[in-house]
Write an enzyme that holds these catalytic residues in place. Structure first.
Site, PDB file in Angstrom:
ATOM      1  N   SER A  56     -14.543 -14.117  -4.413  1.00  0.00           N
ATOM      2  CA  SER A  56     -13.356 -15.105  -5.004  1.00  0.00           C
ATOM      3  C   SER A  56     -12.451 -14.233  -5.542  1.00  0.00           C
ATOM      4  O   SER A  56     -11.344 -14.749  -6.118  1.00  0.00           O
ATOM      5  CB  SER A  56     -14.292 -15.829  -6.354  1.00  0.00           C
ATOM      6  OG  SER A  56     -14.614 -14.586  -6.984  1.00  0.00           O
TER       7      SER A  56
ATOM      8  N   ALA B  81     -10.568  -9.254  -1.812  1.00  0.00           N
ATOM      9  CA  ALA B  81     -11.063 -10.171  -0.659  1.00  0.00           C
ATOM     10  C   ALA B  81     -10.276 -10.976  -0.249  1.00  0.00           C
ATOM     11  O   ALA B  81     -10.076 -11.022   1.130  1.00  0.00           O
ATOM     12  CB  ALA B  81     -12.512 -10.949  -1.239  1.00  0.00           C
TER      13      ALA B  81
ATOM     14  N   HIS C 159      -8.755   3.600   1.361  1.00  0.00           N
ATOM     15  CA  HIS C 159      -7.874   2.966   2.229  1.00  0.00           C
ATOM     16  C   HIS C 159      -6.808   3.492   2.968  1.00  0.00           C
ATOM     17  O   HIS C 159      -6.239   3.054   4.022  1.00  0.00           O
ATOM     18  CB  HIS C 159      -7.597   1.313   2.062  1.00  0.00           C
ATOM     19  CG  HIS C 159      -6.413   1.205   0.897  1.00  0.00           C
ATOM     20  ND1 HIS C 159      -6.497   1.759  -0.382  1.00  0.00           N
ATOM     21  CD2 HIS C 159      -5.153   1.063   1.065  1.00  0.00           C
ATOM     22  CE1 HIS C 159      -5.420   1.576  -0.906  1.00  0.00           C
ATOM     23  NE2 HIS C 159      -4.425   1.129  -0.053  1.00  0.00           N
TER      24      HIS C 159
ATOM     25  N   HIS D 132      -6.471   9.057  -2.906  1.00  0.00           N
ATOM     26  CA  HIS D 132      -5.587   8.887  -1.771  1.00  0.00           C
ATOM     27  C   HIS D 132      -4.876  10.139  -1.522  1.00  0.00           C
ATOM     28  O   HIS D 132      -4.667  10.826  -0.358  1.00  0.00           O
ATOM     29  CB  HIS D 132      -4.773   7.578  -1.949  1.00  0.00           C
ATOM     30  CG  HIS D 132      -5.385   6.311  -2.313  1.00  0.00           C
ATOM     31  ND1 HIS D 132      -6.472   5.887  -1.924  1.00  0.00           N
ATOM     32  CD2 HIS D 132      -4.862   5.326  -3.190  1.00  0.00           C
ATOM     33  CE1 HIS D 132      -6.837   4.650  -2.162  1.00  0.00           C
ATOM     34  NE2 HIS D 132      -5.770   4.388  -3.309  1.00  0.00           N
TER      35      HIS D 132
ATOM     36  N   LEU E 174      12.304  15.115  11.563  1.00  0.00           N
ATOM     37  CA  LEU E 174      12.560  16.473  11.441  1.00  0.00           C
ATOM     38  C   LEU E 174      14.011  16.750  11.328  1.00  0.00           C
ATOM     39  O   LEU E 174      14.822  16.164  12.010  1.00  0.00           O
ATOM     40  CB  LEU E 174      12.072  16.990  12.541  1.00  0.00           C
ATOM     41  CG  LEU E 174      11.944  18.573  12.799  1.00  0.00           C
ATOM     42  CD1 LEU E 174      11.321  19.320  11.680  1.00  0.00           C
ATOM     43  CD2 LEU E 174      11.651  19.038  14.303  1.00  0.00           C
TER      44      LEU E 174
HETATM   45  P1  NDP Z   1     -11.482  -8.671  -9.308  1.00  0.00           P
HETATM   46  O1  NDP Z   1     -11.366  -8.253 -10.663  1.00  0.00           O
HETATM   47  O2  NDP Z   1     -10.797  -9.626  -8.431  1.00  0.00           O
HETATM   48  O3  NDP Z   1     -13.013  -8.911  -8.982  1.00  0.00           O
HETATM   49  C1  NDP Z   1     -13.530  -9.528  -7.792  1.00  0.00           C
HETATM   50  C2  NDP Z   1     -14.493 -10.595  -8.033  1.00  0.00           C
HETATM   51  O4  NDP Z   1     -15.582 -10.003  -9.133  1.00  0.00           O
HETATM   52  C3  NDP Z   1     -14.030 -11.544  -9.223  1.00  0.00           C
HETATM   53  O5  NDP Z   1     -13.609 -12.798  -8.241  1.00  0.00           O
HETATM   54  C4  NDP Z   1     -15.318 -12.070  -9.689  1.00  0.00           C
HETATM   55  O6  NDP Z   1     -15.969 -13.147  -8.930  1.00  0.00           O
HETATM   56  C5  NDP Z   1     -15.913 -10.791  -9.808  1.00  0.00           C
HETATM   57  N1  NDP Z   1     -15.963 -10.121 -11.140  1.00  0.00           N
HETATM   58  C6  NDP Z   1     -14.737  -9.744 -11.714  1.00  0.00           C
HETATM   59  N2  NDP Z   1     -15.065  -9.150 -13.035  1.00  0.00           N
HETATM   60  C7  NDP Z   1     -16.333  -9.100 -13.170  1.00  0.00           C
HETATM   61  C8  NDP Z   1     -17.330  -8.822 -14.090  1.00  0.00           C
HETATM   62  N3  NDP Z   1     -16.921  -8.229 -15.342  1.00  0.00           N
HETATM   63  N4  NDP Z   1     -18.718  -8.770 -13.638  1.00  0.00           N
HETATM   64  C9  NDP Z   1     -19.216  -9.537 -12.838  1.00  0.00           C
HETATM   65  N5  NDP Z   1     -18.499  -9.982 -11.888  1.00  0.00           N
HETATM   66  C10 NDP Z   1     -17.031 -10.076 -11.982  1.00  0.00           C
HETATM   67  O7  NDP Z   1     -11.480  -7.391  -8.209  1.00  0.00           O
HETATM   68  P2  NDP Z   1     -10.473  -6.941  -7.057  1.00  0.00           P
HETATM   69  O8  NDP Z   1     -10.714  -7.904  -5.954  1.00  0.00           O
HETATM   70  O9  NDP Z   1      -9.101  -6.677  -7.383  1.00  0.00           O
HETATM   71  O10 NDP Z   1     -11.261  -5.327  -6.735  1.00  0.00           O
HETATM   72  C11 NDP Z   1     -12.577  -5.402  -6.100  1.00  0.00           C
HETATM   73  C12 NDP Z   1     -12.717  -4.084  -6.031  1.00  0.00           C
HETATM   74  O11 NDP Z   1     -11.854  -3.325  -5.188  1.00  0.00           O
HETATM   75  C13 NDP Z   1     -12.631  -3.029  -7.317  1.00  0.00           C
HETATM   76  O12 NDP Z   1     -13.545  -2.181  -7.182  1.00  0.00           O
HETATM   77  C14 NDP Z   1     -11.491  -2.514  -7.199  1.00  0.00           C
HETATM   78  O13 NDP Z   1     -11.257  -1.331  -7.939  1.00  0.00           O
HETATM   79  C15 NDP Z   1     -11.231  -2.235  -5.760  1.00  0.00           C
HETATM   80  N6  NDP Z   1      -9.984  -2.117  -5.349  1.00  0.00           N
HETATM   81  C16 NDP Z   1      -8.775  -3.173  -5.545  1.00  0.00           C
HETATM   82  C17 NDP Z   1      -7.582  -3.391  -4.938  1.00  0.00           C
HETATM   83  C18 NDP Z   1      -6.628  -4.594  -5.168  1.00  0.00           C
HETATM   84  O14 NDP Z   1      -5.669  -4.210  -4.935  1.00  0.00           O
HETATM   85  N7  NDP Z   1      -7.172  -5.687  -5.785  1.00  0.00           N
HETATM   86  C19 NDP Z   1      -7.063  -2.030  -4.238  1.00  0.00           C
HETATM   87  C20 NDP Z   1      -8.189  -1.111  -3.975  1.00  0.00           C
HETATM   88  C21 NDP Z   1      -9.235  -0.968  -4.624  1.00  0.00           C
HETATM   89  P3  NDP Z   1     -16.766 -14.358  -9.739  1.00  0.00           P
HETATM   90  O15 NDP Z   1     -16.655 -14.220 -11.050  1.00  0.00           O
HETATM   91  O16 NDP Z   1     -16.705 -15.192  -8.807  1.00  0.00           O
HETATM   92  O17 NDP Z   1     -18.237 -13.638  -9.362  1.00  0.00           O
HETATM   93  C1  BG6 Z   2      -5.053   1.281  -4.966  1.00  0.00           C
HETATM   94  C2  BG6 Z   2      -4.749   1.281  -6.343  1.00  0.00           C
HETATM   95  O1  BG6 Z   2      -6.058   2.170  -4.584  1.00  0.00           O
HETATM   96  O2  BG6 Z   2      -4.006   1.516  -4.017  1.00  0.00           O
HETATM   97  C3  BG6 Z   2      -3.660   0.733  -6.733  1.00  0.00           C
HETATM   98  O3  BG6 Z   2      -5.833   0.844  -7.016  1.00  0.00           O
HETATM   99  C4  BG6 Z   2      -2.337   0.786  -5.593  1.00  0.00           C
HETATM  100  O4  BG6 Z   2      -2.866   0.802  -8.028  1.00  0.00           O
HETATM  101  C5  BG6 Z   2      -2.832   0.730  -4.299  1.00  0.00           C
HETATM  102  O5  BG6 Z   2      -1.083  -0.154  -5.956  1.00  0.00           O
HETATM  103  C6  BG6 Z   2      -1.762   1.204  -3.338  1.00  0.00           C
HETATM  104  O6  BG6 Z   2      -2.109   0.880  -2.028  1.00  0.00           O
HETATM  105  P1  BG6 Z   2      -0.955   0.794  -0.778  1.00  0.00           P
HETATM  106  O7  BG6 Z   2      -1.871   0.734   0.519  1.00  0.00           O
HETATM  107  O8  BG6 Z   2      -0.274  -0.567  -1.243  1.00  0.00           O
HETATM  108  O9  BG6 Z   2       0.037   1.862  -0.802  1.00  0.00           O
END
Ligand code: NDP
Ligand code: BG6
Length: 516
Positions: free
Chosen positions: A41, A45, A208, A270, A414
């Site tokens: 969610s 994702a 990534h 990164h 370059l």
């Molecule tokens: P979210 O905060 O959107 O969390 C993902 C899902 O986890 C939520 O939809 C929620 O789903 C559940 N969730 C959120 N907080 C909690 C909590 N405290 N306890 C239990 N469940 C919780 O995270 P992101 O999708 O932004 O990121 C997911 C992972 O990817 C993280 O580890 C983040 O560091 C990493 N990441 C994210 C990036 C980004 O651009 N967003 C970039 C790089 C890495 P529900 O309540 O439906 O269970």
């Molecule tokens: C994520 C960081 O790992 O990389 C973010 O948590 C940052 O803060 C992102 O914005 C940058 O990724 P990209 O691919 O958009 O340069």
């Protein structure tokens, strides 16, 4: 049957790339594939993981017998989940192409399961849902779990998934998102908790940046071009700059960000990975273990970072016409008075024979004037005085530069001194320029997540972080982070949309460097 659905969808014509079909065949050999995204969610994702899986499906990189499961606490029906995801699925290959039928066929393969992250019962239900689908496909099933969830729940989710949902007929692989801990100690705890249920071999720590096209090209450039091989050392390179900037702030992610800061968010992972690939010795082969061995070795040669060589910054609000650009502290999810750095610049040194004395300047910041990531290599100036008069006295300004632009507008150029055409002898700098946009079709620039997820399907660990690599990265940054946090170092403020704190320029000039 599922195969019929797949066949009925109108896929785009495959072009000249025979290997696409080969990949699909090999991925499919005798196995079906279930991919489950935990945190389905959430932001990542929706923005990256599910669209990347779709693009792989669209490109026929996934076996026909593939199922994609979303798991999260949010209550949603299958249909509601699919509706939510549908709008983020891209027809990447051809913007003009109509891929509605491929989207439909992909959505038919998707299932949503709602459950808690710490209740084994809910994971059993997930296992049953997966098994029911796999039974229809009637083959050995590989299972891939993607932890797209906050780090606080990595361990319980990995444990429950491994215990309750491991594939009984095929392999189980788990993709772990960053951050892998906050420091050496927490990273070790995370590693050992995951190791209780998951073999290192099946753990895929994703960074990534390693999936980006230009990052993959660093080793190709270095080791397949004889012209670069002799130049790649202190003998010819004066300094290397690894720069990351974003033209937006934390935008509601401040709650997460404040606990990490820019050094943990971008540099420890990164940018350090980019530096390792740039500076490592030639690996014995392209095997994952050989490449990762070389990265670990070079990270271990990086000198401990001195606070004197570090500049911290935090963005403040700024008025832009009739718009107010928010400061970091204006983000409601950030604690008042936070000293968390949103910008950092530092000089790093690699104490080995190849790089002795060469400053590696690393810079990363949010809310700067542009979004860009690049590696800039500045060479020594040409010796002798033949063209000194034409080039001017500041010869370092006219030295050669190689720039690897990671994003946006991927390119490699370059910078050379060249004669300005015409009578007389005037020199100027000009670029030999490889612009990806004009040279290659956009279809050949997959998103980093596509490449990395496909690697997991194929069991290729080259672009994933090994545990000893992670350990060395934290050993390097933990003492610095501890000093910053124990001493409550105050960041220098810089306006939203600027080039960052002035201190970064003083730092660079100490090493006779001008940021590119
Ligand atoms: P979210 O905060 O959107 O969390 C993902 C899902 O986890 C939520 O939809 C929620 O789903 C559940 N969730 C959120 N907080 C909690 C909590 N405290 N306890 C239990 N469940 C919780 O995270 P992101 O999708 O932004 O990121 C997911 C992972 O990817 C993280 O580890 C983040 O560091 C990493 N990441 C994210 C990036 C980004 O651009 N967003 C970039 C790089 C890495 P529900 O309540 O439906 O269970
Ligand atoms: C994520 C960081 O790992 O990389 C973010 O948590 C940052 O803060 C992102 O914005 C940058 O990724 P990209 O691919 O958009 O340069």
């Amino acid at each position: 049957s599922s195969v019929a659905v797949h066949a009925a969808a109108t896929f785009p014509e495959l072009t000249d790339d025979e290997s696409l079909a080969d990949i699909a065949k090999s991925a499919a050999k005798g196995e079906s594939l279930s991919i489950c995204v935990f945190g389905a969610s959430g932001d990542l994702a929706k923005k990256k993981v599910l669209p990347a899986i779709f693009s792989l499906y669209y490109d026929r990189h996934l076996p026909e017998n593939v199922r994609v499961f979303g798991y999260a606490r949010s209550k949603m029906t299958n249909e509601e989940f699919k509706e939510k995801i549908r709008e983020s699925l891209p027809c990447r290959i051809s913007a003009a192409g109509n891929c509605d039928d491929v989207i439909e066929s992909f959505l038919e393969r998707m299932h949503y399961v709602s459950g808690l992250y710490d209740d084994p019962k809910d994971f059993k239900a997930l296992d049953q849902a997966m098994a029911a689908e796999e039974a229809k496909m009637g083959k050995k099933a590989m299972r891939i779990f993607y932890l797209s969830i906050p780090p606080s729940i990595f361990v319980p989710v990995a444990q429950n998934a491994a215990r309750e949902c491991s594939s009984s007929t095929g392999e189980t692989r788990v993709i772990v998102e960053k951050p892998f801990g906050r420091d050496l100690e927490s990273s070790r705890e995370l590693t050992s908790s995951l190791a209780e249920v998951l073999a290192e071999e099946n753990t895929y720590r994703i960074d990534h940046y390693l999936g980006k096209e230009l990052i993959e090209n660093i080793t190709v450039l270095r080791f397949s071009n004889i012209m670069f091989q002799p130049l790649w050392s202190r003998a010819y390179i004066r300094n290397v700059q690894i720069c990351f900037s974003e033209n937006f702030g934390t935008e509601g992610r401040g709650g997460y960000f404040d606990n990490y800061g820019i050094i943990r968010d971008v540099m420890q992972n990164h940018l350090l990975q980019v530096m390792a690939l740039f500076a490592m010795e030639e690996p014995a082969s392209l095997d994952a273990e050989d490449i990762r061995d070389e990265k670990v070795k070079v990270i271990r040669c990086i000198r401990p970072i001195e606070m004197d060589n570090v500049v911290l910054g935090q963005y403040k609000g700024r008025r832009d016409g009739d718009k107010q650009l928010p400061g970091y502290l204006d983000d409601e999810t950030v604690p008042p008075g936070s000293k968390c750095p949103t910008f950092a610049a530092m000089a790093l040194f690699i104490d080995n024979a190849r790089w002795d004395g060469v400053p590696f300047l690393m810079k990363a910041g949010k809310a700067l004037h542009k979004r860009q990531a690049e590696i800039r290599i500045q060479f020594h100036h040409a010796p002798g005085k033949l063209y000194k008069k034409q080039l001017g006295s500041a010869s370092e300004m006219n030295s050669n530069e190689l720039v690897i632009r990671i994003q946006p507008d991927e390119s490699i150029y370059l910078r050379l001194n060249s004669k300005i055409p015409g009578l007389g002898m005037r020199l100027d700098q000009t670029d030999l320029d490889l612009q990806y946009k004009t040279k290659f079709s956009e279809a050949n620039l997959p998103d980093a997540y596509e490449r990395l997820i496909l690697d997991v399907v194929q069991g290729d660990k080259r672009l994933f972080i090994r545990n000893d690599e992670l350990e060395e990265a934290w050993k390097l940054f933990t003492p610095l982070l501890k000093t910053i946090e124990d001493d409550q170092m105050a960041p220098e403020l810089y306006p939203y949309g600027s080039r960052g704190p002035i201190g970064a320029h003083y730092l660079a000039s100490r090493y006779n460097v001008r940021w590119g």
